[in-house]
Design a protein around this motif. Structure first.
Motif, PDB file in Angstrom:
ATOM      1  N   UNK A 257      -4.015  -1.393  -4.858  1.00 39.08           N
ATOM      2  CA  UNK A 257      -3.589  -1.864  -3.539  1.00 39.08           C
ATOM      3  C   UNK A 257      -4.637  -2.836  -3.014  1.00 39.08           C
ATOM      4  N   UNK A 258      -4.207  -3.836  -2.288  1.00 40.71           N
ATOM      5  CA  UNK A 258      -5.237  -4.714  -1.737  1.00 40.71           C
ATOM      6  C   UNK A 258      -4.704  -5.931  -1.019  1.00 40.71           C
TER       7      UNK A 258
ATOM      8  N   UNK B  18      -9.810  -4.258  -1.384  1.00 41.22           N
ATOM      9  CA  UNK B  18      -9.165  -3.893  -2.639  1.00 41.22           C
ATOM     10  C   UNK B  18      -9.394  -2.404  -2.887  1.00 41.22           C
ATOM     11  N   UNK B  19      -8.334  -1.738  -3.333  1.00 46.99           N
ATOM     12  CA  UNK B  19      -8.433  -0.309  -3.682  1.00 46.99           C
ATOM     13  C   UNK B  19      -7.823  -0.073  -5.060  1.00 46.99           C
ATOM     14  N   UNK B  20      -8.442   0.818  -5.803  1.00 49.21           N
ATOM     15  CA  UNK B  20      -7.815   1.363  -7.008  1.00 49.21           C
ATOM     16  C   UNK B  20      -7.798   2.878  -6.821  1.00 49.21           C
TER      17      UNK B  20
ATOM     18  N   UNK C  74       4.168  -0.710   8.287  1.00 45.50           N
ATOM     19  CA  UNK C  74       3.066  -1.055   9.209  1.00 45.50           C
ATOM     20  C   UNK C  74       2.660   0.131  10.084  1.00 45.50           C
ATOM     21  N   UNK C  75       2.613   1.324   9.498  1.00 48.83           N
ATOM     22  CA  UNK C  75       2.141   2.510  10.231  1.00 48.83           C
ATOM     23  C   UNK C  75       0.732   2.231  10.774  1.00 48.83           C
ATOM     24  N   UNK C  76       0.410   2.801  11.955  1.00 50.13           N
ATOM     25  CA  UNK C  76      -0.927   2.541  12.530  1.00 50.13           C
ATOM     26  C   UNK C  76      -2.057   2.857  11.554  1.00 50.13           C
TER      27      UNK C  76
ATOM     28  N   UNK D 153      -4.207  -0.486   4.592  1.00 51.21           N
ATOM     29  CA  UNK D 153      -4.598  -1.838   4.995  1.00 51.21           C
ATOM     30  C   UNK D 153      -5.172  -1.880   6.413  1.00 51.21           C
ATOM     31  N   UNK D 154      -5.200  -0.711   7.087  1.00 51.86           N
ATOM     32  CA  UNK D 154      -5.777  -0.677   8.448  1.00 51.86           C
ATOM     33  C   UNK D 154      -7.030   0.193   8.530  1.00 51.86           C
ATOM     34  N   UNK D 155      -7.273   1.048   7.528  1.00 48.09           N
ATOM     35  CA  UNK D 155      -8.452   1.928   7.606  1.00 48.09           C
ATOM     36  C   UNK D 155      -9.721   1.077   7.643  1.00 48.09           C
TER      37      UNK D 155
END
Lengths: 245, 245
Positions: A37-38, A44-46, A70-72, A76-78
């Motif tokens: 994800x990224x 970037x996350x694995x 697009x949850x709070x 991608x928001x942490x």
């Protein structure tokens, strides 16, 4: 079972996972246990997983859904890796609760990567939802069948090990595990992440019939046997103990 | 914890055990986990144990007592290794029953050696009292922290491996385990038994400060690092997978 390892060095992070999944001996299947994800330039996350496949798939689906909706709170928001690991832990607990809990439904995760403003990090998320990260002395995390492949990591990995060497060591660790444990098997996924790049680096997908995997397996086996053959012969350092009656 | 391994090859049997015992972190002690019994020219046994120390000591005391009291069934009267393993399993169950049973009081044993008229054999006795032996393809048995040290055994041990090489491999397997797991530690006991000798062979007792142990540890570490450094660099064998969203 499963074997996944993430190694963090100064240059970045190397992730390595197998793909064998079993739900009973008649249900041996192949599922990648690595999820990416990224947002280029930002984070970037694995994520790698070991444990119940349904729980894992439920968690990964929720991560994707939370991003899409697009949850709070989503990946991608942490704000940092601890929040990411906490979020992952919460999803895991929620997924386990759906099945009424119980050891059979647990999963353990490794999440690693980097968020702008923070150093690269890796964390292991336990089935209980809590997590640990690494230290300079223990710059890697393992989940699943971790013991067979630990000795080579203990010997090779240092903070200044190059990223490619770290990835190769992770693969050798995987090779040792596959040789000694039938429940761990190819294809092998490897993902590199270079520090402060905020984009995924090289990735490798090694199939069972990969010539490279065979070449590596043979080369490592030969080196071990050759090295072993040069070891000093057994010597006593103290008087032999008295024998029992 | 504990790590013990017995390797059987055409030439004989090599036994190797550590000596670290812990009953909580404040009670780390040193007890040999290797016990020797035999009648020269007739039979020889080596027993190694992993698990509850009281259970182990109770079982070993009973073996000695049964021999001393000339009980009808004892290690010096059993007809073959299966009977010996069954007898050991019964003593283990009886000892566990005294403490009311429960997982905390279990012990697992390896018994090996040779009785006149039979080939050399090794067997692993489970806490439930039953046992397994080896096959040509799996010529070794391990108890305790067995995973760290399994890869090297898998690579080196063949039926025609020499007895000294088998013992050295058992020790290298022990070295890898000690490096990766703090609950396994010296002194290390090694006992060799040559097929059809009916007398115990060489034994080694390696203390923590043994120069040989340090030399072996360093040599093996150097060989592994050197061998690792010559491995072929990572190569892809298939197109990289598509990345997640």
């Amino acid at each position: 079972m499963t074997y996944c390892v993430a190694v963090i060095v100064n240059d970045g992070i190397a992730f390595c996972s197998d793909s064998r999944t079993s739900a009973g001996v008649d249900q041996i299947n192949t599922y990648s246990k690595m999820f990416r994800f990224g947002i280029e330039g930002n984070r970037q996350f694995v994520i790698m997983s070991a444990g119940n496949l349904a729980t894992t798939q439920g968690v990964i689906a929720r991560i994707e859904k939370d991003i899409a909706k697009l949850e709070p709170v989503n990946l991608y928001t942490v704000n940092d890796m601890h929040e990411a690991a906490d979020y992952l832990g919460e999803l895991s607990l929620a997924q386990q609760a759906k099945t009424g809990g119980g050891n059979a439904y647990t999963s353990t995760f490794i999440i690693g990567g980097q968020i702008q403003g923070h150093p690269p990090q890796i964390a292991m998320v336990y089935p209980e939802g809590n997590h640990i990260t690494t230290s300079k002395d223990t710059p890697f995390l393992q989940i699943g069948e971790s013991k067979y492949g630990k000795p080579i990591l203990d010997r090779i990995i240092k903070p200044d090990t190059s990223l490619h060497t770290a990835a190769l060591c992770a693969l050798v660790s995987m090779d040792s595990t596959m040789r000694s444990n039938l429940t761990v098997g190819p294809p092998i996924d490897i993902q590199l992440y270079s520090s402060n790049s905020f984009v995924l680096g090289e990735s490798y997908h090694l199939l069972e019939d990969s010539n490279y995997l065979k070449q590596l397996n043979r080369a490592w086996n030969d080196k071990l046997i050759e090295g072993f053959s040069t070891l000093p012969p057994l010597q006593n350092s103290a008087p032999a103990p008295t024998t029992n009656p």
